[in-house]
Design an enzyme around this catalytic site. Sequence first.
Site, short mmCIF file in Angstrom:
data_model
loop_
_atom_site.label_atom_id
_atom_site.label_comp_id
_atom_site.label_asym_id
_atom_site.label_seq_id
_atom_site.Cartn_x
_atom_site.Cartn_y
_atom_site.Cartn_z
N GLU A 241 -18.73 -12.27 -15.18
CA GLU A 241 -18.31 -13.14 -16.28
C GLU A 241 -18.05 -14.57 -15.79
O GLU A 241 -18.46 -15.55 -16.41
CB GLU A 241 -17.04 -12.60 -16.94
CG GLU A 241 -17.32 -11.40 -17.83
CD GLU A 241 -16.05 -10.72 -18.34
OE1 GLU A 241 -16.17 -9.85 -19.19
OE2 GLU A 241 -14.95 -11.07 -17.88
N SER B 132 -6.51 -4.80 -16.40
CA SER B 132 -5.84 -5.53 -17.46
C SER B 132 -4.35 -5.31 -17.30
O SER B 132 -3.91 -4.25 -16.87
CB SER B 132 -6.31 -4.99 -18.81
OG SER B 132 -5.33 -5.23 -19.79
N LYS C 150 -8.60 -0.25 -18.18
CA LYS C 150 -9.67 -1.25 -18.09
C LYS C 150 -10.07 -1.62 -16.67
O LYS C 150 -9.25 -1.70 -15.77
CB LYS C 150 -9.21 -2.54 -18.78
CG LYS C 150 -9.01 -2.35 -20.26
CD LYS C 150 -10.21 -2.78 -21.06
CE LYS C 150 -10.20 -4.28 -21.18
NZ LYS C 150 -11.23 -4.76 -22.07
N HIS D 209 -35.44 -7.88 -27.56
CA HIS D 209 -34.42 -8.10 -28.60
C HIS D 209 -33.21 -7.18 -28.41
O HIS D 209 -32.53 -6.85 -29.37
CB HIS D 209 -34.99 -7.87 -30.00
CG HIS D 209 -36.35 -8.49 -30.21
ND1 HIS D 209 -36.53 -9.79 -30.60
CD2 HIS D 209 -37.59 -7.98 -30.02
CE1 HIS D 209 -37.82 -10.05 -30.68
NE2 HIS D 209 -38.50 -8.98 -30.31
#
Length: 482
Positions: free
Chosen positions: A302, A289, A295, A162
């Site tokens: 992804e 970014s 970043k 979980h």
Amino acid sequence: MNQLDKKSQAWSALFSEPMSDLVKRYTASVFFDKRLWEADITGSLAHAEMLAAQSIISEADHASIRHGMATIRSEIESGAFEWKLDLEDVHLNIEARLTQLVGDAGKRLHTGRSRNDQVATDVRLWLRGEMDAIQGLLAELQRSLLSVAEKHADVILPGFTHLQVAQPVSFGHHMLAYVEMFARDAQRMKDVRKRVNYLPLGSAALAGTTYPLDRERVAKTLGMVDERGQACVCQNSLDAVSDRDFAIEFTAAASLIMVHISRLSEELIVWMSQNFAFIKIADRFTTGSSIMPQKKNPDVPELARGKTGRVVGHLMGLITLMKGQPLAYNKDNQEDKEPLFDTVDTLKDTLRIFAEMMGGQLQADGSRAGGITVNAEAMERAALRGYATATDLADYLVKKGLPFRDAHEVVAHAVKFASERGMDLTDLPLDTFQSFHKSVDKDVYEVLSLRGSLNARNTLGGTASAQVRQQISRHQLRLSST
Ligand code: ARG
């Protein structure tokens, strides 16, 4: 000029008006199915060889077909071949050019054959080759993950259920979970290949043919044989020309691979976030970014997670394509190609990139460089934060004679006590432990250590170092023989 070229259609005599340009574009497949050219030539050559052996065409015609096909091959390879929309698909383009080059012999190639069994054969041949390449890439990805597992077999991270800290596990063990998944994927692909590798050719349009074809000979020429060398020939002409279940099966197996990649991607993304900081992936797999200078985004994982949707979508597309089709061939089946091609391309690129991103680039000496960087301290710290050894304390009490349910309750009190004070279980003094239960002794601290907990799970498939090392050797042996 040959007949096909002049009339631009394989069936012109019957038609009173030409196709409109829009309909031509709508029905043509040449701009994507030209990708099948090599399989098309291979299939045609096997068919021609058999026609000659069965004296259905002459040896001279067979020789002309071979020479013509050799010319076409080099024209396509050099980019000189002129693909024509008017000739609809790869099959008619190649056949028309053949007839242009060698005359009547070219027109005889289609004896006892239809584009229906031809295209089914081409797709199977092409897919078989791609599946063999995919097997190689799957093995490479497993080797790459194994190298990560071996390097970090002793690194401890919290295992989650979980996404809550559950029990400490070895990072090697975690990597091996994915090796297991990809090993099953490879088995699945191997099994699907058996059914892909069947010969439809000789079924003609739908009902078989009046010529004395030797289909088993063609199957053997094309390597469509089983492990015992027996020819694999589709046994029902209606089924052979129409079902694309082999392509659906392949796409289902590909979808599962992508699902496994997607799960791994999700973990990489989480592990890379500053809140975890468990790993880094090499800069060449990340992007910055345009507005936030600090970043480094995990674009590759992804995208892989995103592309999983695309491949699963192709599976849905193909399976839906099939569902309403009456026997035998229908033009619907022309729509099998783009999803299949895109599935293969997406899968191959993804496997290649993940093998390199995880374990690094394979060096000349067999080592790897530039794979993921593991932050062992961050992983251990996270495991310590989450009372990951609470189950071990319960097991400890059980060994002292407590029923498991009671032990569970005692430990819950101890965890509550510690967490209210911002302490770890190992920070509690012995007399505090004894206030929860008298049977606790000073040997409890060894049980509560991450490494003690890990190595106590020394059963087959468990996370103890000894088990992880055994599994690594087993996989290495398995992969060295593929
Ligand atoms: N381009 C067609 C396909 O991909 C080849 C078969 C055409 N057969 C036919 N009867 N129109 O399915």
